[in-house]
Design an enzyme around this catalytic site. Structure first.
Site, PDB file in Angstrom:
ATOM      1  N   ASP A  94      30.893  -1.582 -13.432  1.00  0.00           N
ATOM      2  CA  ASP A  94      31.771  -2.752 -13.375  1.00  0.00           C
ATOM      3  C   ASP A  94      31.065  -3.977 -12.783  1.00  0.00           C
ATOM      4  O   ASP A  94      31.714  -4.914 -12.344  1.00  0.00           O
ATOM      5  CB  ASP A  94      33.040  -2.424 -12.568  1.00  0.00           C
ATOM      6  N   ASN A 153      24.676   4.981  -7.558  1.00  0.00           N
ATOM      7  CA  ASN A 153      23.939   4.547  -6.374  1.00  0.00           C
ATOM      8  C   ASN A 153      24.276   5.389  -5.128  1.00  0.00           C
ATOM      9  O   ASN A 153      23.989   4.986  -4.004  1.00  0.00           O
ATOM     10  CB  ASN A 153      24.205   3.061  -6.091  1.00  0.00           C
ATOM     11  N   HIS A 193      23.175  -6.248  -8.573  1.00  0.00           N
ATOM     12  CA  HIS A 193      24.577  -5.875  -8.361  1.00  0.00           C
ATOM     13  C   HIS A 193      25.442  -7.130  -8.268  1.00  0.00           C
ATOM     14  O   HIS A 193      24.927  -8.244  -8.195  1.00  0.00           O
ATOM     15  CB  HIS A 193      24.720  -5.085  -7.058  1.00  0.00           C
ATOM     16  N   GLU A 275      22.503  -8.632  -4.605  1.00  0.00           N
ATOM     17  CA  GLU A 275      23.907  -8.908  -4.944  1.00  0.00           C
ATOM     18  C   GLU A 275      23.930 -10.352  -5.412  1.00  0.00           C
ATOM     19  O   GLU A 275      23.738 -11.274  -4.621  1.00  0.00           O
ATOM     20  CB  GLU A 275      24.789  -8.725  -3.705  1.00  0.00           C
TER      21      GLU A 275
END
Ligand SMILES: *[C@@H]1O[C@H](CO)[C@@H](O)[C@H](O)[C@H]1NC(C)=O
Ligand SMILES: *[C@@H]1O[C@H](CO)[C@@H](O)[C@H](O)[C@H]1NC(C)=O
Ligand SMILES: [Zn+2]
Length: 457
Positions: A94, A153, A193, A275
């Site tokens: 996602d 992960n 991510h 991120e």
């Protein structure tokens, strides 16, 4: 001594489930191109799926885009002595931003190769492997886990306590990554991510499962690399939540069984977890902006990897053949292994300091040298056999040598690869001859001053 070839190597792995069903080696889709020929700009770049990748691409579209990319940018597939870096996107199903950005990155590099000095630096010094999606099944299902609803992960074997130790029981995607990392000998890696805006570095977990800053032996180098990403980003370093836009994983929220810690401790590969957008699944219209915000970060991270650290090769003084030994730095409890075939090593280090670099190999006397690391330094080691051990220790650990075996290896290359590779082989041959000659000079006891920033020990 450095070999420089203008080559890039791209790897796209689209569907790990099918990869494993068919056997990892055979079905890996691999693509590469060379900047030294005209193949890059074949066709009209503006008419590819890559450039149309403005929205979220489906897995089928991704596969199509990769095939087109291979046609447009493919060429040579294998050379030696290049630092190898991987980018992995879409680890969590996602979090699709990474996969979109990696498609754009690959395309941008392909289009700007030969034009942009940064890209030329990258092309001349490293192999770049790009995995847009580690979790295509999770993506299709729009969820974090994979098809078996396992979060990838958290699925890697863990260092501090038994966890996922039975690799056979790990998910196919996890096993594919582990096998790939062991096979390819990556120097560094970045996984992308979403859900926050920060560059995260090891360790991700602590020994006692509590949350606090827990740095790995290369904490300094990791902070440096994470800061390169953060500072090159549009506003990551301005974060109020994360000082400087970087964070030690264990001090943020400890996780166990993550890919980042596994890569560093078991794969010999320095991995950052990036991120890259607060919004996990932003609308397609926002993607071009997110790409613009991250573009320089991605490129600068790659470039700084090329420019940061010590590199070189390890040879035997008696035969001149490459020795796949290991490199340690005084004061840092971490070992980097040289490549098995060419005995080349890449040791990432924070610039602007002095380091004591030691090369060792079973059956040989270790050697060390002190280097001042401005940006990048080259140190080749020529190790003497340890005569005390000589009788007992088998010395045939190396994959190749400078005699007939090397010719065999070269011949295998010749049979299997493009004509352009011949050029590479000629250069390798010349290098081997040069090294043999140089080795002879060394045995005469003459130590000539090496060129600037290059040491031979
Ligand atoms: C960075 O910029 C984006 C877009 O303007 C904004 O949404 C976000 O809050 C900013 N983040 C930081 C850390 O400044
Ligand atoms: C070095 O690291 C290893 C784990 O990789 C550990 O077992 C060992 O105790 C460490 N040595 C020192 C001196 O810290
Ligand atoms: Zn994630």
């Amino acid at each position: 001594m450095k070999l420089i070839f203008s080559l890039l190597f791209f790897f796209f792995n689209l569907n790990f489930s099918s990869v494993l069903a068919r056997g990892p080696e055979r079905s890996l889709l691999s693509t590469s191109f060379s900047g030294s020929t005209g193949h890059l700009f074949e066709g009209n770049p503006s008419e590819t799926s890559f450039d149309k990748a403005k929205g979220h691409v489906t897995n089928a579209e991704l596969e199509k885009a990769v095939k087109e990319f291979r046609q447009r940018c493919s060429n040579i597939s294998r050379i030696c002595c290049m630092m190898i870096l991987q980018f992995i996107g879409n680890v969590h199903g996602d979090e699709p931003v990474g996969r979109e950005l990696l498609i754009l990155l690959a395309n941008w590099i392909c289009n700007n190769h030969m034009k942009d000095p940064l890209v030329r630096l990258i092309a001349e010094n490293m192999h770049l492997h790009i995995f847009p999606s580690m979790n295509p099944d999770g993506y299709a299902l729009k969820r974090r886990g994979n098809e078996n609803n396992t979060v990838l992960n958290r699925d890697f074997p863990y260092q501090f306590f038994p966890m996922n130790n039975d690799e056979e029981a790990c998910q196919p995607e996890t096993r594919a990554i582990m096998s790939w990392v062991r096979q390819i000998h990556f120097t560094a890696s970045a996984s992308l991510h979403g859900g926050a805006l920060v560059a995260n570095y090891p360790w991700d977990g602590t020994q006692d499962k509590r949350r606090y800053y827990y740095g790995c032996p290369d904490d300094e180098a990791f902070q440096f690399l994470a800061s390169v990403y953060s500072r090159s980003h549009y506003n990551m370093s301005l974060s109020t939540e994360f000082q400087g836009g970087i964070i030690n994983g264990a001090s943020w929220y400890p996780i166990y069984g993550g890919m980042q810690d596994w890569n560093y401790i078991y794969g010999g590969c320095f991995e950052l977890t990036l991120e890259i957008s607060d919004d996990k699944w932003p609308s397609a219209e926002e993607l071009p902006t997110i790409w613009e915000y991250n573009k320089m970060s991605m490129l600068n991270l790659v470039a700084s990897l090329v420019k940061t650290g010590v590199r070189g090769r390890i040879f035997s003084s008696d035969s001149g053949r490459p020795l796949p030994g290991s490199i340690t730095i005084k004061g840092i409890n971490y070992t980097v292994n040289a490549g098995r075939a060419f005995a080349d090593y890449y040791r990432l280090l924070t610039p602007g300091k002095r380091y004591e670099v030691m090369a060792s190999m079973p059956g040989y006397k270790p050697k060390s040298t002190s280097i001042w690391l401005e940006e990048t330094a080259t140190a080749d080691f020529i190790l003497d056999p340890d005569s005390a051990l000589e009788d007992n220790t088998p010395r045939s650990i190396c994959d190749c040598s400078c005699d007939s075996k090397a010719k065999l290896v070269l011949l295998e290359f010749l049979l299997g690869f493009h004509v352009e590779v011949c050029f590479v082989l000629i250069v390798i041959g010349a290098l081997l001859c040069f090294l043999l000659k140089r080795r002879q000079k060394f045995t005469l006891g003459k130590h000539k001053q090496s060129p600037k920033r290059s040491v031979v020990v």
